[in-house]
Design a protein around this motif. Structure first.
Motif, PDB file in Angstrom:
ATOM      1  N   LYS A  46     -70.068  54.298   8.945  1.00  0.00           N
ATOM      2  CA  LYS A  46     -71.471  53.839   8.962  1.00  0.00           C
ATOM      3  C   LYS A  46     -72.461  54.982   9.086  1.00  0.00           C
ATOM      4  O   LYS A  46     -73.520  54.986   8.463  1.00  0.00           O
ATOM      5  CB  LYS A  46     -71.673  52.861  10.121  1.00  0.00           C
ATOM      6  CG  LYS A  46     -71.597  51.413   9.688  1.00  0.00           C
ATOM      7  CD  LYS A  46     -71.884  50.496  10.854  1.00  0.00           C
ATOM      8  CE  LYS A  46     -71.375  49.095  10.539  1.00  0.00           C
ATOM      9  NZ  LYS A  46     -71.304  48.250  11.691  1.00  0.00           N
ATOM     10  N   GLU A  47     -72.086  55.971   9.916  1.00  0.00           N
ATOM     11  CA  GLU A  47     -73.028  57.073  10.166  1.00  0.00           C
ATOM     12  C   GLU A  47     -73.138  58.010   8.972  1.00  0.00           C
ATOM     13  O   GLU A  47     -74.043  58.820   8.911  1.00  0.00           O
ATOM     14  CB  GLU A  47     -72.591  57.858  11.403  1.00  0.00           C
ATOM     15  CG  GLU A  47     -72.848  57.104  12.677  1.00  0.00           C
ATOM     16  CD  GLU A  47     -72.479  57.904  13.915  1.00  0.00           C
ATOM     17  OE1 GLU A  47     -72.074  59.063  13.753  1.00  0.00           O
ATOM     18  OE2 GLU A  47     -72.588  57.340  15.010  1.00  0.00           O
ATOM     19  N   LYS A  48     -72.185  57.890   8.050  1.00  0.00           N
ATOM     20  CA  LYS A  48     -72.165  58.861   6.943  1.00  0.00           C
ATOM     21  C   LYS A  48     -72.835  58.346   5.680  1.00  0.00           C
ATOM     22  O   LYS A  48     -73.057  59.128   4.756  1.00  0.00           O
ATOM     23  CB  LYS A  48     -70.714  59.214   6.601  1.00  0.00           C
ATOM     24  CG  LYS A  48     -69.954  59.880   7.731  1.00  0.00           C
ATOM     25  CD  LYS A  48     -68.536  60.152   7.271  1.00  0.00           C
ATOM     26  CE  LYS A  48     -67.687  60.648   8.436  1.00  0.00           C
ATOM     27  NZ  LYS A  48     -66.277  60.678   8.093  1.00  0.00           N
ATOM     28  N   ILE A  49     -73.118  57.045   5.619  1.00  0.00           N
ATOM     29  CA  ILE A  49     -73.503  56.486   4.318  1.00  0.00           C
ATOM     30  C   ILE A  49     -74.795  57.058   3.756  1.00  0.00           C
ATOM     31  O   ILE A  49     -74.998  57.047   2.558  1.00  0.00           O
ATOM     32  CB  ILE A  49     -73.586  54.939   4.363  1.00  0.00           C
ATOM     33  CG1 ILE A  49     -74.606  54.496   5.414  1.00  0.00           C
ATOM     34  CG2 ILE A  49     -72.223  54.336   4.620  1.00  0.00           C
ATOM     35  CD1 ILE A  49     -74.895  53.004   5.345  1.00  0.00           C
ATOM     36  N   PHE A  50     -75.676  57.579   4.646  1.00  0.00           N
ATOM     37  CA  PHE A  50     -76.923  58.151   4.123  1.00  0.00           C
ATOM     38  C   PHE A  50     -76.800  59.659   3.857  1.00  0.00           C
ATOM     39  O   PHE A  50     -77.765  60.298   3.485  1.00  0.00           O
ATOM     40  CB  PHE A  50     -78.079  57.893   5.094  1.00  0.00           C
ATOM     41  CG  PHE A  50     -78.468  56.439   5.166  1.00  0.00           C
ATOM     42  CD1 PHE A  50     -79.077  55.818   4.082  1.00  0.00           C
ATOM     43  CD2 PHE A  50     -78.206  55.684   6.295  1.00  0.00           C
ATOM     44  CE1 PHE A  50     -79.436  54.472   4.141  1.00  0.00           C
ATOM     45  CE2 PHE A  50     -78.556  54.345   6.363  1.00  0.00           C
ATOM     46  CZ  PHE A  50     -79.168  53.730   5.281  1.00  0.00           C
ATOM     47  N   GLN A  51     -75.606  60.204   4.104  1.00  0.00           N
ATOM     48  CA  GLN A  51     -75.419  61.633   3.848  1.00  0.00           C
ATOM     49  C   GLN A  51     -75.278  61.873   2.342  1.00  0.00           C
ATOM     50  O   GLN A  51     -74.635  61.079   1.647  1.00  0.00           O
ATOM     51  CB  GLN A  51     -74.154  62.151   4.545  1.00  0.00           C
ATOM     52  CG  GLN A  51     -74.278  62.202   6.042  1.00  0.00           C
ATOM     53  CD  GLN A  51     -72.964  62.596   6.706  1.00  0.00           C
ATOM     54  OE1 GLN A  51     -71.993  62.949   6.043  1.00  0.00           O
ATOM     55  NE2 GLN A  51     -72.947  62.511   8.022  1.00  0.00           N
ATOM     56  N   PRO A  52     -75.885  62.972   1.850  1.00  0.00           N
ATOM     57  CA  PRO A  52     -75.748  63.266   0.425  1.00  0.00           C
ATOM     58  C   PRO A  52     -74.280  63.425   0.045  1.00  0.00           C
ATOM     59  O   PRO A  52     -73.492  63.964   0.834  1.00  0.00           O
ATOM     60  CB  PRO A  52     -76.486  64.600   0.254  1.00  0.00           C
ATOM     61  CG  PRO A  52     -77.346  64.739   1.447  1.00  0.00           C
ATOM     62  CD  PRO A  52     -76.693  63.974   2.544  1.00  0.00           C
ATOM     63  N   PHE A  53     -73.939  62.951  -1.115  1.00  0.00           N
ATOM     64  CA  PHE A  53     -72.601  63.087  -1.726  1.00  0.00           C
ATOM     65  C   PHE A  53     -71.526  62.254  -1.029  1.00  0.00           C
ATOM     66  O   PHE A  53     -70.358  62.391  -1.321  1.00  0.00           O
ATOM     67  CB  PHE A  53     -72.159  64.557  -1.795  1.00  0.00           C
ATOM     68  CG  PHE A  53     -73.159  65.443  -2.455  1.00  0.00           C
ATOM     69  CD1 PHE A  53     -73.417  65.304  -3.815  1.00  0.00           C
ATOM     70  CD2 PHE A  53     -73.873  66.385  -1.744  1.00  0.00           C
ATOM     71  CE1 PHE A  53     -74.360  66.098  -4.445  1.00  0.00           C
ATOM     72  CE2 PHE A  53     -74.823  67.175  -2.352  1.00  0.00           C
ATOM     73  CZ  PHE A  53     -75.068  67.028  -3.707  1.00  0.00           C
ATOM     74  N   PHE A  54     -71.923  61.416  -0.082  1.00  0.00           N
ATOM     75  CA  PHE A  54     -70.914  60.556   0.530  1.00  0.00           C
ATOM     76  C   PHE A  54     -70.808  59.282  -0.301  1.00  0.00           C
ATOM     77  O   PHE A  54     -71.801  58.604  -0.556  1.00  0.00           O
ATOM     78  CB  PHE A  54     -71.277  60.211   1.979  1.00  0.00           C
ATOM     79  CG  PHE A  54     -70.252  59.306   2.616  1.00  0.00           C
ATOM     80  CD1 PHE A  54     -69.087  59.851   3.132  1.00  0.00           C
ATOM     81  CD2 PHE A  54     -70.427  57.932   2.643  1.00  0.00           C
ATOM     82  CE1 PHE A  54     -68.110  59.025   3.683  1.00  0.00           C
ATOM     83  CE2 PHE A  54     -69.462  57.106   3.191  1.00  0.00           C
ATOM     84  CZ  PHE A  54     -68.306  57.656   3.718  1.00  0.00           C
ATOM     85  N   THR A  55     -69.610  58.979  -0.758  1.00  0.00           N
ATOM     86  CA  THR A  55     -69.416  57.758  -1.525  1.00  0.00           C
ATOM     87  C   THR A  55     -68.025  57.202  -1.269  1.00  0.00           C
ATOM     88  O   THR A  55     -67.092  57.958  -0.997  1.00  0.00           O
ATOM     89  CB  THR A  55     -69.621  57.993  -3.048  1.00  0.00           C
ATOM     90  OG1 THR A  55     -69.416  56.765  -3.733  1.00  0.00           O
ATOM     91  CG2 THR A  55     -68.683  59.056  -3.594  1.00  0.00           C
ATOM     92  N   THR A  56     -67.916  55.881  -1.339  1.00  0.00           N
ATOM     93  CA  THR A  56     -66.592  55.258  -1.203  1.00  0.00           C
ATOM     94  C   THR A  56     -66.085  54.842  -2.584  1.00  0.00           C
ATOM     95  O   THR A  56     -64.970  54.347  -2.710  1.00  0.00           O
ATOM     96  CB  THR A  56     -66.671  54.005  -0.301  1.00  0.00           C
ATOM     97  OG1 THR A  56     -67.642  53.121  -0.858  1.00  0.00           O
ATOM     98  CG2 THR A  56     -67.029  54.369   1.116  1.00  0.00           C
ATOM     99  N   LYS A  57     -66.945  55.057  -3.582  1.00  0.00           N
ATOM    100  CA  LYS A  57     -66.535  54.666  -4.944  1.00  0.00           C
ATOM    101  C   LYS A  57     -65.535  55.684  -5.496  1.00  0.00           C
ATOM    102  O   LYS A  57     -65.537  56.846  -5.055  1.00  0.00           O
ATOM    103  CB  LYS A  57     -67.770  54.602  -5.850  1.00  0.00           C
ATOM    104  CG  LYS A  57     -68.706  53.462  -5.476  1.00  0.00           C
ATOM    105  CD  LYS A  57     -69.954  53.481  -6.316  1.00  0.00           C
ATOM    106  CE  LYS A  57     -70.919  52.397  -5.857  1.00  0.00           C
ATOM    107  NZ  LYS A  57     -72.224  52.515  -6.491  1.00  0.00           N
ATOM    108  N   PRO A  58     -64.709  55.251  -6.452  1.00  0.00           N
ATOM    109  CA  PRO A  58     -63.738  56.198  -7.032  1.00  0.00           C
ATOM    110  C   PRO A  58     -64.467  57.375  -7.685  1.00  0.00           C
ATOM    111  O   PRO A  58     -65.628  57.245  -8.089  1.00  0.00           O
ATOM    112  CB  PRO A  58     -63.019  55.375  -8.104  1.00  0.00           C
ATOM    113  CG  PRO A  58     -63.338  53.963  -7.819  1.00  0.00           C
ATOM    114  CD  PRO A  58     -64.619  53.921  -7.060  1.00  0.00           C
ATOM    115  N   THR A  59     -63.760  58.506  -7.773  1.00  0.00           N
ATOM    116  CA  THR A  59     -64.348  59.708  -8.369  1.00  0.00           C
ATOM    117  C   THR A  59     -64.905  59.392  -9.754  1.00  0.00           C
ATOM    118  O   THR A  59     -64.253  58.745 -10.566  1.00  0.00           O
ATOM    119  CB  THR A  59     -63.268  60.807  -8.496  1.00  0.00           C
ATOM    120  OG1 THR A  59     -62.618  60.911  -7.243  1.00  0.00           O
ATOM    121  CG2 THR A  59     -63.882  62.143  -8.868  1.00  0.00           C
ATOM    122  N   GLY A  60     -66.128  59.813  -9.975  1.00  0.00           N
ATOM    123  CA  GLY A  60     -66.757  59.605 -11.271  1.00  0.00           C
ATOM    124  C   GLY A  60     -67.567  58.324 -11.339  1.00  0.00           C
ATOM    125  O   GLY A  60     -68.379  58.142 -12.247  1.00  0.00           O
TER     126      GLY A  60
END
Lengths: 381, 360
Positions: free
Chosen positions: B307-321
């Motif tokens: 939760k704390e990371k979701i607003f960090q740049p380049f943080f994503t849970t989506k697959p690469t690309g």
């Protein structure tokens, strides 16, 4: 406990002084014997043996008693302490290796604990190259972190290798000698005071082995020392370094507590390395230091006055281990410091100018330092 | 002893008029004076020595500090250059994110433009036929019928014009969206903005995931006042949140189908749902009022650990690309630049709600 200091320039003079004291009803059992570097102490040992006096002895060139500084005579502090209340241990330490130092000291520490519930350790060390830190670490690991460890490295210019520590039966030129005192029977209180002030920017020891510092900020240590102090040193006299810049010891900046003083003692002109009064590990941050203001003499004496006022109103004897750098830095005022300490309790006193001191700074546990005056007062309960 | 004091002492000792007691007293005084003189000489000598050493030490230290200062200056310049490069890279990344979101919109926009274009094509074809019919009626001399056809022709032209303008507005909106940098703040109807980007996002998502079905709910406050915002920027924020909501629902939907396939007994009663609402919270108790936009989904929720990371740049849970990891980070920056706040409230297996709050 009674105590008395006697001096003499030969065994017969010592015998006369001792017998005079004995005739007055004094029955000493322990003798702290400090004799000049070239002094043949065997005759004195024989005299003390005749009187069953246990010897804690050392060759050391610069020493003093309650009679003042006296470098040419043998000086002895005689004490009539019950032999059950103390032990004298002498261990040879032929290597300057850190671990070996820890092991020997730990062994003595454990001996102390096996003999007494609360031992105090008074040291005279003839092995000049073993890191004092190793010995402190050994004593504290063998006898507990709060153990009292007081004393100094014997010897000094120009007789680096011609001094020994000795007892009645043993002697060693690389020995660790320890007087272990039962603190349940004898109160042992003391303090180590320095007073040197740090100057200049912090520098990093980039290469060192034991007490030898090879490079500071990747420059030969000798070059750095000479450049920053502007000292002119006779390059053919390795121990001239102590005379010229012993007054400006290196302060090793620790993570906590007071910085630890390490005076430069000798150099190796081939490698540019400098032998310091204690180990300085690689990566350690150091600063240069300037000698204390002249009022440091009063500070040292006040430290004893405070203890007298708060803890120990009376004492039976006083032992003092004062850095040889203080003698150079305070000149004729060192007598004021020594005499001033003596005036606090006005009891028999003995001590020597050392090449590194053991003792606790105010509020701290026992450490090894340079440039300090480490004193300890004894009082039988 | 000092040579002069020794001379005085010797002389005094030769004077017979001075008694032995006096001589003894004088001897002590002169010895004390000699001692004090010795100490003073030493103090002076040591002070000189310390002064000399201090001066050298000071000089060397100043030189050392000067070298360090130069080294720091060089490091600083290098850092400055790196910072400028970073800023340029960041600007490129922001632009890439814009283009990426534009790319996501393409299908939706194509759908949106296709509708008016169909109208334009159909009505223009009808008009061609009507022109032919009008010509025939004129040749017949039937003025009334000709007038009637011309009226139809006019109405159709209006419709063509209307749908042409609609396509024009969509294209302009698309261009506005892809414009570099933030635009001017204008009084904006957030409800309209929400409806527009919700529709576009859904169309785009459907173009990518044709089997995806989702219940769309809107609960828009009809009394919402216009808010002074950069519409294209806030549109991107809404688009981002809604896209994420669809993605989350689709993920849970796939998971539910997979679960059902693995176990006959588990009924897949999951219905994806995205609810977008706006509302006005009036000032109360000394606290300022807010206008809020909420995007709520019933997807798998966000684990507490990230939760704390979701607003960090380049943080994503989506697959690469599949995601740049900049969407929420940029959304956060945009909302912050408007003086607003963006909050997240999520429970695993229940869903996630993002709320944007603009002060009024």
């Amino acid at each position: 406990m009674k105590a008395k200091t006697i001096t003499g320039n030969n065994p017969e003079a010592i015998r006369t002084a001792l017998e005079l004291a004995v005739n007055e009803g004094f029955q000493p059992t322990l003798g702290l014997v400090f004799v000049p570097s070239h002094f043949d102490y065997s005759g004195i040992v024989a005299v003390l043996d005749e009187h069953d006096i246990a010897i804690f002895g050392a060759n050391t060139p610069d020493k003093f008693t309650d009679q003042g500084i006296e470098n040419d005579l043998a000086s002895i502090l005689l004490i009539d302490l019950d032999p059950a209340f103390f032990r004298i241990v002498l261990k040879s330490l032929p290597t300057s290796d850190y671990e070996a130092g820890v092991i020997v000291a730990r062994e003595i520490g454990q001996i102390g604990c096996s003999q007494f519930k609360r031992p105090a350790f008074i040291l005279a060390i003839a092995q000049a190259e073993v890191p004092g830190e190793a010995l402190v670490e050994g004593f504290l690991s063998g006898a507990g972190e709060d153990a009292q460890v007081v004393g100094g490295f014997t010897g000094g210019k120009p007789y680096w290798s011609e001094h020994a520590v000795f007892t009645n039966k043993e002697q060693s030129q690389d020995g660790v000698m320890c007087l272990i005192i039962d603190q349940d029977r004898v109160e042992v209180h003391g303090l180590a005071v320095s007073g040197w002030k740090a100057v200049g920017t912090p520098k990093t020891v980039t290469r060192s082995e034991g007490n030898w510092v090879y490079t500071i900020d990747d420059e030969p240590a000798l070059d750095v020392l000479l450049r920053f102090t502007g000292a002119k040193v006779d390059m053919n006299e390795s121990d001239d370094l102590l005379m010229q810049i012993g007054t400006f010891p290196l302060q090793v900046i620790g993570n906590e507590g007071s910085p630890v003083m390490k005076p430069p003692l000798m150099f190796n002109k081939e490698t540019g390395a400098v032998l310091c009064g204690g180990q300085i590990p690689e990566g350690a941050k150091i600063r240069f230091s300037l000698p204390p203001d002249f009022d440091i003499v009063e500070t040292v004496i006040d430290s004893a006055r405070d203890l007298k006022k708060q803890v120990l109103p009376d004492a039976d004897a006083l032992l003092v281990f004062s850095c040889i750098g203080r003698q150079m830095s305070l000149g004729p005022m060192i007598e004021e410091e020594i005499n001033g300490l003596n005036e606090v309790w006005k009891v028999p006193m003995i001590g020597f100018f050392s090449l590194g001191e053991f003792g606790a700074t105010k509020g701290g546990k026992a450490t090894f330092q340079g440039t300090t005056c480490s004193w300890v007062a004894l009082k039988e309960k | 002893m000092n040579i002069h004091l020794q001379h005085i002492l010797d002389t005094l000792f030769q004077i017979e008029a001075i008694s032995d007691d006096q001589k003894s007293s004088l001897n002590k005084s002169i010895k004390d004076a000699d001692k004090e003189l010795t100490i003073l000489e030493f103090k002076l000598d040591r002070t000189e020595k310390v002064k000399r050493t201090t001066a050298i030490l000071l000089e060397e230290t100043i030189e050392e500090l000067e070298l360090k200062r130069k080294a720091i200056e060089e490091t600083n310049s290098a850092l400055q250059r790196s910072l400028e490069e970073l800023k340029a890279t960041q600007a490129q990344l922001v632009q890439s994110e814009k283009m990426a979101s534009l790319g996501e919109l393409t299908a939706g926009i194509a759908h949106e433009i296709q509708n008016p274009l169909n109208f334009v094509n159909n009505f223009s074809e009808v008009n061609i036929e009507l022109v032919e019919e009008a010509r025939e009626e004129l040749e017949k001399g039937d003025i009334e019928e000709t007038k009637s056809i011309l009226m139809d022709l006019g109405e159709n032209s209006e419709k063509i014009n209307h749908h042409g303008k609609r396509a024009d507005a969509i294209v302009k909106g698309m261009l506005e969206h892809s414009k570099r940098g933030s635009g001017r703040k204008e009084a904006t109807n957030l409800n309209t903005l929400v409806e527009e980007f919700l529709r576009l996002s859904y169309q785009s998502f459907l173009a990518k995931e044709q089997k995806f079905q989702c219940e769309l709910k809107t609960n828009l406050d009809p009394d919402l006042p216009k808010v002074n915002v950069v519409a294209s920027d806030i549109g991107r924020v809404i688009l981002n949140l809604v896209n994420n909501a669809f993605y989350a629902c689709d993920e849970r939907s796939r998971s539910a189908v997979h679960q059902k396939a693995n176990s006959e007994n588990v009924a897949s009663d999951y219905t994806p749902m995205v609810n977008v609402s706006t509302c006005q919270i009036p000032p109360e108790g000394g606290k300022g009022g807010y206008i809020t936009i909420s995007v709520q989904d019933n997807g798998p929720g966000i684990p507490d650990s990230i939760k704390e990371k979701i607003f960090q740049p380049f943080f994503t849970t989506k697959p690469t690309g599949s995601g740049t990891g900049l969407g929420l980070s940029l959304s956060y920056d945009i909302v912050k630049a408007h003086g607003g706040k963006i909050n997240v409230n999520s429970k695993e297996n229940e869903g996630t709600g993002f709320t944007i709050m603009f002060p009024i």
